[in-house]
Design a protein around this motif. Structure first.
Motif, PDB file in Angstrom:
ATOM      1  N   GLY A   1       0.814  -1.215   0.000  1.00 16.71           N
ATOM      2  CA  GLY A   1       0.000   0.000   0.000  1.00 16.71           C
ATOM      3  C   GLY A   1       0.846   1.263   0.000  1.00 16.71           C
ATOM      4  O   GLY A   1       1.967   1.285  -0.501  1.00 16.71           O
ATOM      5  N   LYS A   2       0.308   2.317   0.588  1.00 14.67           N
ATOM      6  CA  LYS A   2       0.961   3.634   0.620  1.00 14.67           C
ATOM      7  C   LYS A   2       2.012   3.639   1.732  1.00 14.67           C
ATOM      8  O   LYS A   2       1.676   3.557   2.918  1.00 14.67           O
ATOM      9  CB  LYS A   2      -0.094   4.715   0.871  1.00 14.67           C
ATOM     10  CG  LYS A   2       0.406   6.108   0.755  1.00 14.67           C
ATOM     11  CD  LYS A   2      -0.751   7.088   0.921  1.00 14.67           C
ATOM     12  CE  LYS A   2      -0.297   8.511   0.777  1.00 14.67           C
ATOM     13  NZ  LYS A   2      -1.429   9.449   0.927  1.00 14.67           N
ATOM     14  N   ILE A   3       3.287   3.743   1.330  1.00 18.01           N
ATOM     15  CA  ILE A   3       4.383   3.668   2.292  1.00 18.01           C
ATOM     16  C   ILE A   3       5.405   4.771   2.028  1.00 18.01           C
ATOM     17  O   ILE A   3       5.442   5.366   0.960  1.00 18.01           O
ATOM     18  CB  ILE A   3       5.066   2.280   2.258  1.00 18.01           C
ATOM     19  CG1 ILE A   3       5.508   1.927   0.835  1.00 18.01           C
ATOM     20  CG2 ILE A   3       4.131   1.210   2.804  1.00 18.01           C
ATOM     21  CD1 ILE A   3       6.216   0.588   0.712  1.00 18.01           C
ATOM     22  N   ARG A   4       6.269   5.019   3.031  1.00 14.46           N
ATOM     23  CA  ARG A   4       7.295   6.059   2.930  1.00 14.46           C
ATOM     24  C   ARG A   4       8.427   5.607   2.012  1.00 14.46           C
ATOM     25  O   ARG A   4       8.545   4.430   1.659  1.00 14.46           O
ATOM     26  CB  ARG A   4       7.868   6.365   4.321  1.00 14.46           C
ATOM     27  CG  ARG A   4       6.902   7.012   5.290  1.00 14.46           C
ATOM     28  CD  ARG A   4       6.552   8.447   4.963  1.00 14.46           C
ATOM     29  NE  ARG A   4       7.674   9.360   4.979  1.00 14.46           N
ATOM     30  CZ  ARG A   4       8.056  10.074   6.035  1.00 14.46           C
ATOM     31  NH1 ARG A   4       7.402   9.977   7.172  1.00 14.46           N
ATOM     32  NH2 ARG A   4       9.097  10.892   5.940  1.00 14.46           N
ATOM     33  N   ILE A   5       9.302   6.552   1.664  1.00 16.50           N
ATOM     34  CA  ILE A   5      10.432   6.306   0.772  1.00 16.50           C
ATOM     35  C   ILE A   5      11.731   6.508   1.542  1.00 16.50           C
ATOM     36  O   ILE A   5      11.852   7.461   2.315  1.00 16.50           O
ATOM     37  CB  ILE A   5      10.386   7.251  -0.438  1.00 16.50           C
ATOM     38  CG1 ILE A   5       9.122   6.978  -1.258  1.00 16.50           C
ATOM     39  CG2 ILE A   5      11.645   7.121  -1.293  1.00 16.50           C
ATOM     40  CD1 ILE A   5       8.846   8.011  -2.336  1.00 16.50           C
ATOM     41  N   VAL A   6      12.699   5.611   1.335  1.00 13.57           N
ATOM     42  CA  VAL A   6      14.016   5.732   1.960  1.00 13.57           C
ATOM     43  C   VAL A   6      15.124   5.535   0.931  1.00 13.57           C
ATOM     44  O   VAL A   6      14.916   4.917  -0.106  1.00 13.57           O
ATOM     45  CB  VAL A   6      14.231   4.715   3.118  1.00 13.57           C
ATOM     46  CG1 VAL A   6      13.346   5.011   4.303  1.00 13.57           C
ATOM     47  CG2 VAL A   6      14.034   3.288   2.643  1.00 13.57           C
ATOM     48  N   ALA A   7      16.293   6.065   1.276  1.00 14.74           N
ATOM     49  CA  ALA A   7      17.522   5.784   0.532  1.00 14.74           C
ATOM     50  C   ALA A   7      18.295   4.768   1.361  1.00 14.74           C
ATOM     51  O   ALA A   7      18.209   4.761   2.590  1.00 14.74           O
ATOM     52  CB  ALA A   7      18.341   7.067   0.364  1.00 14.74           C
ATOM     53  N   SER A   8      19.050   3.901   0.692  1.00 16.09           N
ATOM     54  CA  SER A   8      19.812   2.888   1.423  1.00 16.09           C
ATOM     55  C   SER A   8      21.135   2.600   0.737  1.00 16.09           C
ATOM     56  O   SER A   8      21.429   3.088  -0.345  1.00 16.09           O
ATOM     57  CB  SER A   8      19.020   1.583   1.527  1.00 16.09           C
ATOM     58  OG  SER A   8      19.071   0.880   0.308  1.00 16.09           O
ATOM     59  N   ASP A   9      21.896   1.738   1.385  1.00 20.15           N
ATOM     60  CA  ASP A   9      23.142   1.217   0.840  1.00 20.15           C
ATOM     61  C   ASP A   9      22.833   0.431  -0.440  1.00 20.15           C
ATOM     62  O   ASP A   9      21.800  -0.240  -0.522  1.00 20.15           O
ATOM     63  CB  ASP A   9      23.759   0.284   1.893  1.00 20.15           C
ATOM     64  CG  ASP A   9      25.097  -0.251   1.477  1.00 20.15           C
ATOM     65  OD1 ASP A   9      26.090   0.470   1.670  1.00 20.15           O
ATOM     66  OD2 ASP A   9      25.162  -1.393   0.966  1.00 20.15           O
ATOM     67  N   PRO A  10      23.721   0.479  -1.434  1.00 20.75           N
ATOM     68  CA  PRO A  10      23.492  -0.267  -2.681  1.00 20.75           C
ATOM     69  C   PRO A  10      23.358  -1.782  -2.500  1.00 20.75           C
ATOM     70  O   PRO A  10      22.819  -2.450  -3.376  1.00 20.75           O
ATOM     71  CB  PRO A  10      24.717   0.062  -3.531  1.00 20.75           C
ATOM     72  CG  PRO A  10      25.213   1.352  -2.996  1.00 20.75           C
ATOM     73  CD  PRO A  10      24.895   1.337  -1.522  1.00 20.75           C
ATOM     74  N   SER A  11      23.795  -2.312  -1.364  1.00 23.34           N
ATOM     75  CA  SER A  11      23.648  -3.754  -1.146  1.00 23.34           C
ATOM     76  C   SER A  11      22.195  -4.153  -0.894  1.00 23.34           C
ATOM     77  O   SER A  11      21.853  -5.328  -0.966  1.00 23.34           O
ATOM     78  CB  SER A  11      24.527  -4.211   0.024  1.00 23.34           C
ATOM     79  OG  SER A  11      24.036  -3.676   1.240  1.00 23.34           O
ATOM     80  N   ILE A  12      21.348  -3.181  -0.597  1.00 21.82           N
ATOM     81  CA  ILE A  12      19.918  -3.439  -0.415  1.00 21.82           C
ATOM     82  C   ILE A  12      19.227  -2.974  -1.700  1.00 21.82           C
ATOM     83  O   ILE A  12      19.220  -1.792  -2.015  1.00 21.82           O
ATOM     84  CB  ILE A  12      19.366  -2.715   0.824  1.00 21.82           C
ATOM     85  CG1 ILE A  12      20.121  -3.205   2.065  1.00 21.82           C
ATOM     86  CG2 ILE A  12      17.869  -2.943   0.955  1.00 21.82           C
ATOM     87  CD1 ILE A  12      19.813  -2.453   3.320  1.00 21.82           C
ATOM     88  N   PRO A  13      18.667  -3.897  -2.470  1.00 25.12           N
ATOM     89  CA  PRO A  13      18.134  -3.565  -3.799  1.00 25.12           C
ATOM     90  C   PRO A  13      16.991  -2.547  -3.788  1.00 25.12           C
ATOM     91  O   PRO A  13      16.210  -2.496  -2.830  1.00 25.12           O
ATOM     92  CB  PRO A  13      17.620  -4.903  -4.334  1.00 25.12           C
ATOM     93  CG  PRO A  13      18.205  -5.949  -3.467  1.00 25.12           C
ATOM     94  CD  PRO A  13      18.501  -5.316  -2.150  1.00 25.12           C
ATOM     95  N   ILE A  14      16.909  -1.763  -4.840  1.00 27.89           N
ATOM     96  CA  ILE A  14      15.764  -0.872  -5.059  1.00 27.89           C
ATOM     97  C   ILE A  14      14.503  -1.742  -5.042  1.00 27.89           C
ATOM     98  O   ILE A  14      14.486  -2.834  -5.593  1.00 27.89           O
ATOM     99  CB  ILE A  14      15.894  -0.143  -6.422  1.00 27.89           C
ATOM    100  CG1 ILE A  14      17.125   0.778  -6.441  1.00 27.89           C
ATOM    101  CG2 ILE A  14      14.615   0.590  -6.787  1.00 27.89           C
ATOM    102  CD1 ILE A  14      17.002   2.043  -5.640  1.00 27.89           C
ATOM    103  N   GLY A  15      13.455  -1.242  -4.392  1.00 27.91           N
ATOM    104  CA  GLY A  15      12.200  -1.987  -4.280  1.00 27.91           C
ATOM    105  C   GLY A  15      12.095  -2.799  -3.006  1.00 27.91           C
ATOM    106  O   GLY A  15      11.048  -3.394  -2.738  1.00 27.91           O
ATOM    107  N   SER A  16      13.158  -2.837  -2.197  1.00 26.87           N
ATOM    108  CA  SER A  16      13.114  -3.565  -0.927  1.00 26.87           C
ATOM    109  C   SER A  16      12.171  -2.864   0.045  1.00 26.87           C
ATOM    110  O   SER A  16      12.047  -1.638   0.034  1.00 26.87           O
ATOM    111  CB  SER A  16      14.505  -3.661  -0.315  1.00 26.87           C
ATOM    112  OG  SER A  16      15.358  -4.425  -1.143  1.00 26.87           O
ATOM    113  N   ILE A  17      11.513  -3.652   0.881  1.00 23.68           N
ATOM    114  CA  ILE A  17      10.575  -3.127   1.873  1.00 23.68           C
ATOM    115  C   ILE A  17      11.199  -3.272   3.258  1.00 23.68           C
ATOM    116  O   ILE A  17      11.667  -4.339   3.633  1.00 23.68           O
ATOM    117  CB  ILE A  17       9.230  -3.876   1.836  1.00 23.68           C
ATOM    118  CG1 ILE A  17       8.564  -3.727   0.471  1.00 23.68           C
ATOM    119  CG2 ILE A  17       8.318  -3.403   2.964  1.00 23.68           C
ATOM    120  CD1 ILE A  17       8.074  -2.334   0.140  1.00 23.68           C
TER     121      ILE A  17
END
Length: 161
Positions: free
Chosen positions: A87-103
């Motif tokens: 559903g509707k969730i916040r957005i974060v930036a992370s280390d590149p080892s955690i793939p885009i689209g991870s929850i």
């Protein structure tokens, strides 16, 4: 009305999986969107990984930011993403080892109940061995001043899309 009664009976007597839904059950009946989010979150399996670390905040207008995330998502006018599973969730930036689209479920942020976020961005000082593990998107850089650096719990529920 019968659906609402059945839903409250199921939620009341069904053990929660890893306390995914930590809100009062009255919120289930506020509206269709909230009820659907609760139903989706009740079906979520346990977290894949738990990490403790620092969380900072950033805005789409930060120095070097363009208003678009590393994934290409436009965040000039929103801090949320509509995920088909969560559903509707916040957005974060992370280390590149955690793939885009991870929850990620974030617990322990001062003044907030636990909430879900999606990795849609990367950051200059975000990652293992750096100042912070995740950077939470706010409406503007100036709105992050009261956030500071906070030590929180990150539970990863999905790696990538």
């Amino acid at each position: 009305m019968l659906f609402n009664v059945l839903l409250i009976l199921v939620i009341t007597f069904m053990p929660l999986k890893n306390e995914i839904v930590e809100k009062n059950y009255e919120h289930v009946f506020v509206g269709k969107e909230i009820r659907e989010n609760v139903e989706k979150q009740l079906n979520v399996k346990s977290s894949l990984q738990t990490i403790y670390g620092n969380l900072t905040g950033y805005g789409p207008d930060c120095v070097g930011c363009s208003g678009r995330t590393a994934s290409g998502y436009d965040v000039k006018n929103t801090i949320y993403y509509n995920d088909r599973e969560f559903g509707k969730i916040r957005i974060v930036a992370s280390d590149p080892s955690i793939p885009i689209g991870s929850i990620v479920k974030i617990t322990g942020l001062r003044g907030n109940d636990p909430f879900f976020a999606i990795v849609l961005d990367r950051g200059g000082d975000v990652g293992y061995g750096r100042l912070t593990l995740f950077d939470l998107l706010y409406p503007s850089e100036s709105s992050t001043e009261s956030h500071g650096i906070q030590k929180v719990r990150f539970d990863i529920y999905r790696y990538g899309y």
